[in-house]
Structures are given as structure tokens and as C-alpha cells.
Motif scaffolding. Structure first.
Motif, PDB file in Angstrom:
ATOM      1  N   LYS A 125       0.885  -1.323  -0.003  1.00  0.00           N
ATOM      2  CA  LYS A 125       0.008   0.077   0.026  1.00  0.00           C
ATOM      3  C   LYS A 125       0.819   1.273   0.026  1.00  0.00           C
ATOM      4  N   PRO A 126       0.630   2.268  -0.463  1.00  0.00           N
ATOM      5  CA  PRO A 126       1.284   3.634  -0.791  1.00  0.00           C
ATOM      6  C   PRO A 126       1.531   4.059   0.902  1.00  0.00           C
ATOM      7  N   GLN A 127       2.502   4.601   0.921  1.00  0.00           N
ATOM      8  CA  GLN A 127       2.985   5.332   2.085  1.00  0.00           C
ATOM      9  C   GLN A 127       2.791   6.740   1.818  1.00  0.00           C
ATOM     10  N   PRO A 128       2.608   7.737   3.060  1.00  0.00           N
ATOM     11  CA  PRO A 128       2.224   8.964   3.181  1.00  0.00           C
ATOM     12  C   PRO A 128       3.448   9.727   2.221  1.00  0.00           C
ATOM     13  N   GLY A 129       2.907  10.667   0.988  1.00  0.00           N
ATOM     14  CA  GLY A 129       3.695  11.264   0.268  1.00  0.00           C
ATOM     15  C   GLY A 129       3.961  10.522  -1.142  1.00  0.00           C
ATOM     16  N   PHE A 130       3.428   9.370  -1.241  1.00  0.00           N
ATOM     17  CA  PHE A 130       3.521   8.690  -2.724  1.00  0.00           C
ATOM     18  C   PHE A 130       2.580   9.749  -3.527  1.00  0.00           C
ATOM     19  N   SER A 131       3.177   9.998  -4.783  1.00  0.00           N
ATOM     20  CA  SER A 131       2.282  10.718  -5.810  1.00  0.00           C
ATOM     21  C   SER A 131       3.001  10.148  -7.243  1.00  0.00           C
ATOM     22  N   VAL A 132       1.932  10.712  -8.052  1.00  0.00           N
ATOM     23  CA  VAL A 132       2.576  10.427  -9.329  1.00  0.00           C
ATOM     24  C   VAL A 132       2.381  11.838 -10.369  1.00  0.00           C
ATOM     25  N   ILE A 133       3.685  12.217 -11.198  1.00  0.00           N
ATOM     26  CA  ILE A 133       3.362  13.047 -12.228  1.00  0.00           C
ATOM     27  C   ILE A 133       3.918  12.431 -13.320  1.00  0.00           C
ATOM     28  N   ALA A 134       2.879  12.422 -14.310  1.00  0.00           N
ATOM     29  CA  ALA A 134       3.163  11.737 -15.747  1.00  0.00           C
ATOM     30  C   ALA A 134       3.103  12.785 -16.894  1.00  0.00           C
ATOM     31  N   THR A 135       3.962  12.528 -17.711  1.00  0.00           N
ATOM     32  CA  THR A 135       4.435  13.717 -18.932  1.00  0.00           C
ATOM     33  C   THR A 135       3.896  12.954 -20.317  1.00  0.00           C
ATOM     34  N   MET A 136       3.652  13.920 -21.029  1.00  0.00           N
ATOM     35  CA  MET A 136       3.430  13.226 -22.435  1.00  0.00           C
ATOM     36  C   MET A 136       3.613  14.646 -23.494  1.00  0.00           C
ATOM     37  N   ASN A 137       4.177  14.206 -24.649  1.00  0.00           N
ATOM     38  CA  ASN A 137       4.154  15.509 -25.689  1.00  0.00           C
ATOM     39  C   ASN A 137       3.007  15.774 -26.621  1.00  0.00           C
ATOM     40  N   GLY A 138       2.083  14.674 -26.386  1.00  0.00           N
ATOM     41  CA  GLY A 138       0.990  14.747 -27.446  1.00  0.00           C
ATOM     42  C   GLY A 138      -0.384  15.281 -26.799  1.00  0.00           C
ATOM     43  N   ASN A 139      -1.486  14.975 -27.269  1.00  0.00           N
ATOM     44  CA  ASN A 139      -2.844  15.224 -26.947  1.00  0.00           C
ATOM     45  C   ASN A 139      -3.141  14.479 -25.771  1.00  0.00           C
ATOM     46  N   PRO A 140      -3.569  14.917 -24.565  1.00  0.00           N
ATOM     47  CA  PRO A 140      -3.996  13.754 -23.248  1.00  0.00           C
ATOM     48  C   PRO A 140      -5.108  12.959 -23.667  1.00  0.00           C
ATOM     49  N   ASN A 141      -5.831  13.253 -25.077  1.00  0.00           N
ATOM     50  CA  ASN A 141      -7.063  12.639 -25.312  1.00  0.00           C
ATOM     51  C   ASN A 141      -6.503  11.274 -26.036  1.00  0.00           C
ATOM     52  N   MET A 142      -5.377  11.266 -26.310  1.00  0.00           N
ATOM     53  CA  MET A 142      -4.912   9.919 -26.924  1.00  0.00           C
ATOM     54  C   MET A 142      -4.711   8.848 -25.782  1.00  0.00           C
ATOM     55  N   LEU A 143      -4.865   9.304 -24.511  1.00  0.00           N
ATOM     56  CA  LEU A 143      -4.791   8.232 -23.339  1.00  0.00           C
ATOM     57  C   LEU A 143      -6.134   7.568 -23.502  1.00  0.00           C
ATOM     58  N   PRO A 144      -6.165   6.373 -22.965  1.00  0.00           N
ATOM     59  CA  PRO A 144      -7.603   5.528 -22.703  1.00  0.00           C
ATOM     60  C   PRO A 144      -8.220   6.426 -21.623  1.00  0.00           C
ATOM     61  N   THR A 145      -9.440   6.611 -21.692  1.00  0.00           N
ATOM     62  CA  THR A 145     -10.349   7.434 -21.018  1.00  0.00           C
ATOM     63  C   THR A 145     -10.087   6.831 -19.490  1.00  0.00           C
ATOM     64  N   PRO A 146     -10.212   5.668 -19.077  1.00  0.00           N
ATOM     65  CA  PRO A 146     -10.003   5.433 -17.653  1.00  0.00           C
ATOM     66  C   PRO A 146      -8.659   5.841 -16.945  1.00  0.00           C
ATOM     67  N   ILE A 147      -7.740   5.755 -17.845  1.00  0.00           N
ATOM     68  CA  ILE A 147      -6.306   6.265 -17.304  1.00  0.00           C
ATOM     69  C   ILE A 147      -6.385   7.910 -17.349  1.00  0.00           C
ATOM     70  N   LEU A 148      -6.993   8.652 -18.147  1.00  0.00           N
ATOM     71  CA  LEU A 148      -7.145  10.286 -18.244  1.00  0.00           C
ATOM     72  C   LEU A 148      -7.783  10.548 -16.947  1.00  0.00           C
ATOM     73  N   ASP A 149      -9.025  10.001 -16.745  1.00  0.00           N
ATOM     74  CA  ASP A 149      -9.892  10.093 -15.684  1.00  0.00           C
ATOM     75  C   ASP A 149      -9.371  10.269 -14.303  1.00  0.00           C
ATOM     76  N   ARG A 150      -8.218   9.447 -14.198  1.00  0.00           N
ATOM     77  CA  ARG A 150      -7.516   9.069 -12.708  1.00  0.00           C
ATOM     78  C   ARG A 150      -6.872  10.265 -12.429  1.00  0.00           C
ATOM     79  N   PHE A 151      -6.411  10.923 -13.288  1.00  0.00           N
ATOM     80  CA  PHE A 151      -5.343  12.331 -13.034  1.00  0.00           C
ATOM     81  C   PHE A 151      -6.334  13.502 -12.637  1.00  0.00           C
ATOM     82  N   GLU A 152      -6.019  13.978 -11.293  1.00  0.00           N
ATOM     83  CA  GLU A 152      -6.650  15.024 -10.335  1.00  0.00           C
ATOM     84  C   GLU A 152      -6.242  16.434 -11.262  1.00  0.00           C
ATOM     85  N   ALA A 153      -5.086  16.553 -11.851  1.00  0.00           N
ATOM     86  CA  ALA A 153      -4.654  17.525 -12.766  1.00  0.00           C
ATOM     87  C   ALA A 153      -4.096  17.366 -13.833  1.00  0.00           C
TER      88      ALA A 153
END
Length: 231
Positions: A125-153
Motif C-alpha cells: 500500500k502507498p506510504q504517505p507522500g506517494f504521488s505520480v506526475i506523468a508527462t507526454m508530448n501529445g494530446n491527452p485525449n490519446m490516453l485511454p479514458t479510464p487512465i485520463l480520468d484518474r488524473f486530478e490535474a
């Protein structure tokens, strides 16, 4: 909002501890560098993964490796980041394979319910402080909808980070800013920073341009350079 002010949104999202942030836009703007440097924790460094079509789920989560006369399970960067409570950087997330996307659905889940069952029988299980930053050069709509929807920002970055501009003389700042007004920047921030590095080390600008840039870019950059320094 100006493109440079978009970086203030990134800072705010990190300061407010959003745990899943997607940064997208042209290459060379500093998306990964900001994720690696703004960890918000002195005790642990960020862990980074660059995804591609051949990157397997085992490389992300972990795999059995030989140790003496036996095989032991070695945690991958995603599991290590969860256990250390540090940031996980997912570079080029849009290049992830279908198999890797299935693991990303887990990793990007709400932290209250996020658990990973390892092949050696542990429940992580994740410990306090765990977070994810993802990067990409393309359009975010290229990502599968369930993946894109998980991002808070989801923040579009079209201009290099202010820290890059601060490291350059005015004439190179102007060339850099103008370059990134195009959807496909003719001159990347990395190229311009390399030219600046050589000039600071005593190389004539015209020679630095020839060293750094491919031939098809040299004349265009030299024209801009001469116009800026004589203007």
C-alpha cells in the motif's frame, strides 16, 4: 492565462499535494525536470520511468532475479516509490503498452484503495507522500479514458519553465520564446541551452550553432541570432 503562468498552476497543484498530475505539451519545456526536483520531501528522491511499447509490467512492478542459488523478487520503481512515499515520474505515458496500461490503472487509483499484490505474496500500500506526475508530448485525449480520468490535474505546458529563461541571455530568451509559439518548435530549449553553454565557455556563437544544430536548422537560427544581437 499566459503559458508561463501555467507553471504557477503546476506549482500550486504540487503544493496542494494533488497525488496524480498530468503535464502535457511540446518536448523540452522542463516537465520531467520539475517533477524530479519538486519532490516536496527531503528524505526521498523521485523515481522515474520512461514508458515505451516494449516496457513490461514486470519492469514497473518488479520481477524475480537470481541471487546465489535462488531467485528473489526485486521490487521495481513503482513499488519502491509506493513503499518510500516518494514521487513516481511516468515519462511518455502515452507510449505505454496495453499491458503496462493495465498496471497504470492500479498505480493511478485513489490512494485510499490502492494496493498491489506482488508475486512473492506481499500486499503493498502507498506510504504517505506517494504521488505520480506523468508527462507526454501529445494530446491527452490519446490516453485511454479510464487512465485520463484518474488524473486530478491535467495541465498543458506550451512554454519552457521560467528557470530555463533565467539561465539564458536576453537574445536567446527571445529566440526560445518565439520558437515555442509554434506547435512544433523549430529550436528546442535543449538546443538553445547547449549553444549558450558553449558560448559561455568561449566558443564563438556562429561556431556553437554549427556544433549544436543540424545543418538544416543552422541558417534559420543564425538569421534570428544576428537580428537579435544587432537590434
Amino acid at each position: 492565462m499566459s503559458d508561463l503562468n501555467k507553471w504557477k498552476l503546476v506549482d500550486l497543484a504540487i503544493q496542494k499535494q494533488l497525488s496524480r498530475i498530468l503535464l502535457y505539451g511540446p518536448p523540452g519545456t522542463g516537465k520531467t525536470s520539475v517533477g524530479m526536483s519538486s519532490t516536496g520531501s527531503e528524505k526521498s528522491k523521485a523515481r522515474s520511468i520512461t514508458l515505451h511499447e516494449e516496457y513490461s509490467p514486470a519492469e514497473m512492478i518488479g520481477m524475480y532475479v537470481p541471487e546465489g542459488q535462488k531467485f528473489v523478487f526485486q521490487d521495481g520503481p513503482a513499488l519502491l516509490a509506493m513503499q518510500e512515499g516518494c514521487r513516481l515520474i511516468l515519462n511518455e505515458i502515452d507510449h505505454a503498452s496495453i499491458a503496462a496500461m493495465s498496471i497504470l490503472l492500479q498505480i493511478l487509483d485513489d490512494q485510499e484503495v490502492l494496493t498491489v499484490e506482488t508475486p512473492d505474496g506481499r500486499t503493498i500500500k502507498p506510504q504517505p507522500g506517494f504521488s505520480v506526475i506523468a508527462t507526454m508530448n501529445g494530446n491527452p485525449n490519446m490516453l485511454p479514458t479510464p487512465i485520463l480520468d484518474r488524473f486530478e490535474a491535467k495541465i498543458c505546458i506550451q512554454q519552457p519553465h521560467p528557470g530555463i529563461y533565467e539561465s539564458l541571455p536576453t537574445y536567446l530568451c527571445e529566440i526560445l520564446s518565439g520558437s515555442y509559439e509554434n506547435s512544433q518548435p523549430p529550436f528546442s530549449s535543449r538546443e538553445i541551452m547547449s549553444i549558450n553553454k558553449l558560448v559561455k565557455r568561449g566558443i564563438e556563437p556562429e561556431v556553437a550553432i554549427q556544433i549544436v544544430l543540424p545543418e538544416e536548422k543552422q541558417e534559420g537560427f543564425l538569421t534570428l541570432y544576428l537580428a537579435k544581437v544587432s537590434g
